[in-house]
Design a protein around this motif. Structure first.
Motif, PDB file in Angstrom:
ATOM      1  N   ALA A 179       7.599  15.502  -6.821  1.00  0.00           N
ATOM      2  CA  ALA A 179       9.178  15.443  -6.467  1.00  0.00           C
ATOM      3  C   ALA A 179       9.624  14.671  -7.933  1.00  0.00           C
ATOM      4  CB  ALA A 179       9.322  14.559  -5.287  1.00  0.00           C
ATOM      5  N   ILE A 180      11.190  14.747  -7.799  1.00  0.00           N
ATOM      6  CA  ILE A 180      11.723  13.767  -8.990  1.00  0.00           C
ATOM      7  C   ILE A 180      11.912  12.612  -8.196  1.00  0.00           C
ATOM      8  CG2 ILE A 180      12.943  15.723 -10.113  1.00  0.00           C
ATOM      9  CD1 ILE A 180      15.631  15.123  -8.591  1.00  0.00           C
ATOM     10  N   CYS A 181      12.679  11.338  -8.696  1.00  0.00           N
ATOM     11  CA  CYS A 181      12.581  10.097  -8.101  1.00  0.00           C
ATOM     12  C   CYS A 181      13.330  10.241  -6.754  1.00  0.00           C
ATOM     13  CB  CYS A 181      13.429   9.277  -9.019  1.00  0.00           C
ATOM     14  SG  CYS A 181      15.119   9.794  -9.455  1.00  0.00           S
ATOM     15  N   HIS A 182      14.230  10.981  -6.465  1.00  0.00           N
ATOM     16  CA  HIS A 182      14.916  10.924  -5.121  1.00  0.00           C
ATOM     17  C   HIS A 182      14.130  11.283  -4.150  1.00  0.00           C
ATOM     18  CE1 HIS A 182      18.644  10.073  -7.053  1.00  0.00           C
ATOM     19  NE2 HIS A 182      18.493  11.021  -7.894  1.00  0.00           N
ATOM     20  N   GLY A 183      13.419  12.501  -4.313  1.00  0.00           N
ATOM     21  CA  GLY A 183      12.251  12.772  -3.326  1.00  0.00           C
ATOM     22  C   GLY A 183      11.402  11.761  -3.107  1.00  0.00           C
ATOM     23  N   LYS A 184      10.812  10.986  -4.058  1.00  0.00           N
ATOM     24  CA  LYS A 184       9.677  10.128  -3.864  1.00  0.00           C
ATOM     25  C   LYS A 184      10.402   9.096  -3.118  1.00  0.00           C
ATOM     26  CE  LYS A 184       6.826   9.232  -6.945  1.00  0.00           C
ATOM     27  NZ  LYS A 184       5.789   8.656  -7.988  1.00  0.00           N
TER      28      LYS A 184
ATOM     29  N   ILE B  23       1.610  10.241  -5.853  1.00  0.00           N
ATOM     30  CA  ILE B  23       2.862  11.468  -5.666  1.00  0.00           C
ATOM     31  C   ILE B  23       3.352  11.446  -7.137  1.00  0.00           C
ATOM     32  CG2 ILE B  23       4.884  12.204  -4.492  1.00  0.00           C
ATOM     33  CD1 ILE B  23       2.534  12.144  -2.572  1.00  0.00           C
ATOM     34  N   ASP B  24       3.082  12.679  -7.644  1.00  0.00           N
ATOM     35  CA  ASP B  24       3.421  12.751  -9.081  1.00  0.00           C
ATOM     36  C   ASP B  24       5.275  12.883  -9.186  1.00  0.00           C
ATOM     37  OD1 ASP B  24       0.926  12.747 -10.269  1.00  0.00           O
ATOM     38  OD2 ASP B  24       0.856  14.966  -9.686  1.00  0.00           O
TER      39      ASP B  24
ATOM     40  N   ASP C 197      10.619   0.314  -6.843  1.00  0.00           N
ATOM     41  CA  ASP C 197      10.830   1.564  -7.603  1.00  0.00           C
ATOM     42  C   ASP C 197       9.645   2.350  -7.660  1.00  0.00           C
ATOM     43  OD1 ASP C 197      11.468   3.769  -9.037  1.00  0.00           O
ATOM     44  OD2 ASP C 197      12.823   2.407 -10.511  1.00  0.00           O
ATOM     45  N   GLY C 198       9.229   3.400  -6.877  1.00  0.00           N
ATOM     46  CA  GLY C 198       8.087   4.074  -6.662  1.00  0.00           C
ATOM     47  C   GLY C 198       8.106   5.201  -7.597  1.00  0.00           C
ATOM     48  N   ARG C 199       8.780   5.338  -8.847  1.00  0.00           N
ATOM     49  CA  ARG C 199       9.199   6.483  -9.542  1.00  0.00           C
ATOM     50  C   ARG C 199       7.751   6.999 -10.040  1.00  0.00           C
ATOM     51  NH1 ARG C 199       7.399   8.706 -14.284  1.00  0.00           N
ATOM     52  NH2 ARG C 199       9.267  10.054 -15.358  1.00  0.00           N
ATOM     53  N   GLY C 200       6.794   6.142 -10.656  1.00  0.00           N
ATOM     54  CA  GLY C 200       5.630   6.434 -11.169  1.00  0.00           C
ATOM     55  C   GLY C 200       5.428   5.745 -12.675  1.00  0.00           C
ATOM     56  N   ASN C 201       4.416   5.196 -12.988  1.00  0.00           N
ATOM     57  CA  ASN C 201       4.573   4.479 -14.431  1.00  0.00           C
ATOM     58  C   ASN C 201       4.004   5.567 -15.353  1.00  0.00           C
ATOM     59  OD1 ASN C 201       5.750   2.501 -13.129  1.00  0.00           O
ATOM     60  ND2 ASN C 201       3.910   1.083 -13.027  1.00  0.00           N
TER      61      ASN C 201
ATOM     62  N   ALA D 261       0.676  -1.267  -0.166  1.00  0.00           N
ATOM     63  CA  ALA D 261      -0.085  -0.126  -0.057  1.00  0.00           C
ATOM     64  C   ALA D 261       0.684   1.251  -0.097  1.00  0.00           C
ATOM     65  CB  ALA D 261      -1.016   0.035   1.207  1.00  0.00           C
ATOM     66  N   VAL D 262       1.955   1.175   0.952  1.00  0.00           N
ATOM     67  CA  VAL D 262       2.724   2.511   0.878  1.00  0.00           C
ATOM     68  C   VAL D 262       3.602   2.611  -0.467  1.00  0.00           C
ATOM     69  CG1 VAL D 262       5.220   3.100   1.745  1.00  0.00           C
ATOM     70  CG2 VAL D 262       3.290   2.295   2.946  1.00  0.00           C
ATOM     71  N   PHE D 263       3.875   1.478  -1.201  1.00  0.00           N
ATOM     72  CA  PHE D 263       4.579   1.719  -2.445  1.00  0.00           C
ATOM     73  C   PHE D 263       3.854   2.142  -3.620  1.00  0.00           C
ATOM     74  CE2 PHE D 263       4.870  -0.447  -6.693  1.00  0.00           C
ATOM     75  CZ  PHE D 263       6.246  -0.252  -6.973  1.00  0.00           C
ATOM     76  N   GLU D 264       2.329   1.406  -3.602  1.00  0.00           N
ATOM     77  CA  GLU D 264       1.297   1.895  -4.318  1.00  0.00           C
ATOM     78  C   GLU D 264       1.049   3.584  -4.425  1.00  0.00           C
ATOM     79  OE1 GLU D 264      -1.796  -0.820  -4.515  1.00  0.00           O
ATOM     80  OE2 GLU D 264      -0.576  -2.272  -5.677  1.00  0.00           O
ATOM     81  N   HIS D 265       0.881   3.980  -3.110  1.00  0.00           N
ATOM     82  CA  HIS D 265       0.794   5.366  -2.885  1.00  0.00           C
ATOM     83  C   HIS D 265       1.641   6.299  -3.466  1.00  0.00           C
ATOM     84  CE1 HIS D 265      -1.643   8.616  -0.752  1.00  0.00           C
ATOM     85  NE2 HIS D 265      -0.211   8.992  -0.508  1.00  0.00           N
TER      86      HIS D 265
END
Length: 204
Positions: free
Chosen positions: A86-91, A62-63, A134-138, A53-57
């Motif tokens: 945020a960029i990947c690091h912030g995420k 988070i964009d 990797d929660g970067r966003g798909n 759930a954390v990962f998917e959130h």
């Protein structure tokens, strides 16, 4: 299939004490009230489902700044949550904070692409292995998915070894100094990644 073997290489921690991967600090500030509240909202009866759930959130809610054209330059976990992008690091810092707030050890991992990409290493409850998440966003070709074993790891981006791309093998408890120095130079509204190092000093 050996579930302990990652297609992206092994992971090892940079700290011997697991408590370092549960600690709150100036970047992974999971003691912030907003982080505490969201962590509780995402908590499930099964701790592995909590991790999912954390990962998917973080991945989906988070964009990534580049996907939406809003460049917050936020890198502290609570600031990323407040900004919503945020960029990947912030995420990755936010993902680590939410995991740690739920008692799940989590650290920071990196991948050498044309830029230095940030993701996470997580020690899931009941597992003997650290696994990359990797929660970067798909969006824009990224395709990261939740995994419970190293063999199942699905980071957002594939490596092209011909271009020197690779995953680093260290799970950091805190961002490496060279990266943190760059993140501190970020300016809200400034597009791109020119303030960041292209790679870590030593390939591990």
């Amino acid at each position: 299939m050996d579930l302990s073997v990652s297609p992206h290489g092994p992971l090892r921690t940079d700290r011997p004490d697991l408590a370092a991967y549960l600690a709150a600090d100036a970047v992974v500030d999971h003691d912030h009230p907003a982080i505490v509240a969201l962590a509780a909202e995402l908590r499930r009866a099964d701790p592995v489902r909590t991790a999912e759930a954390v990962f998917e959130h973080v991945r989906d809610r988070i964009d990534h700044s580049a996907d939406v054209g809003h460049w917050s330059a936020a890198y502290r976990a609570s600031d990323v949550l407040a900004a919503g992008n945020a960029i990947c690091h912030g995420k990755s810092h936010l993902l680590a904070a939410l995991m740690r707030a739920n008692g799940i050890p989590a650290g920071l991992c990196y991948q050498k692409l044309d830029v230095l990409h940030g993701l996470n290493g997580v020690l899931l409850p009941g597992s003997p292995w650290w696994v990359r998440l990797d929660g970067r966003g798909n969006r824009n070709g990224a395709d990261g998915h939740f995994a419970t074993t190293p063999a199942e790891e699905r980071p957002a981006w594939a490596n092209d070894p011909a271009l020197g791309e690779h995953h680093y093998t260290t799970v950091y408890a805190t961002p490496p100094r060279e990266l943190l120095d760059g993140l501190r130079d970020g300016v809200p509204g400034s597009v791109g990644y020119g303030y960041l190092p292209l790679e870590l000093p030593d390939r591990d």
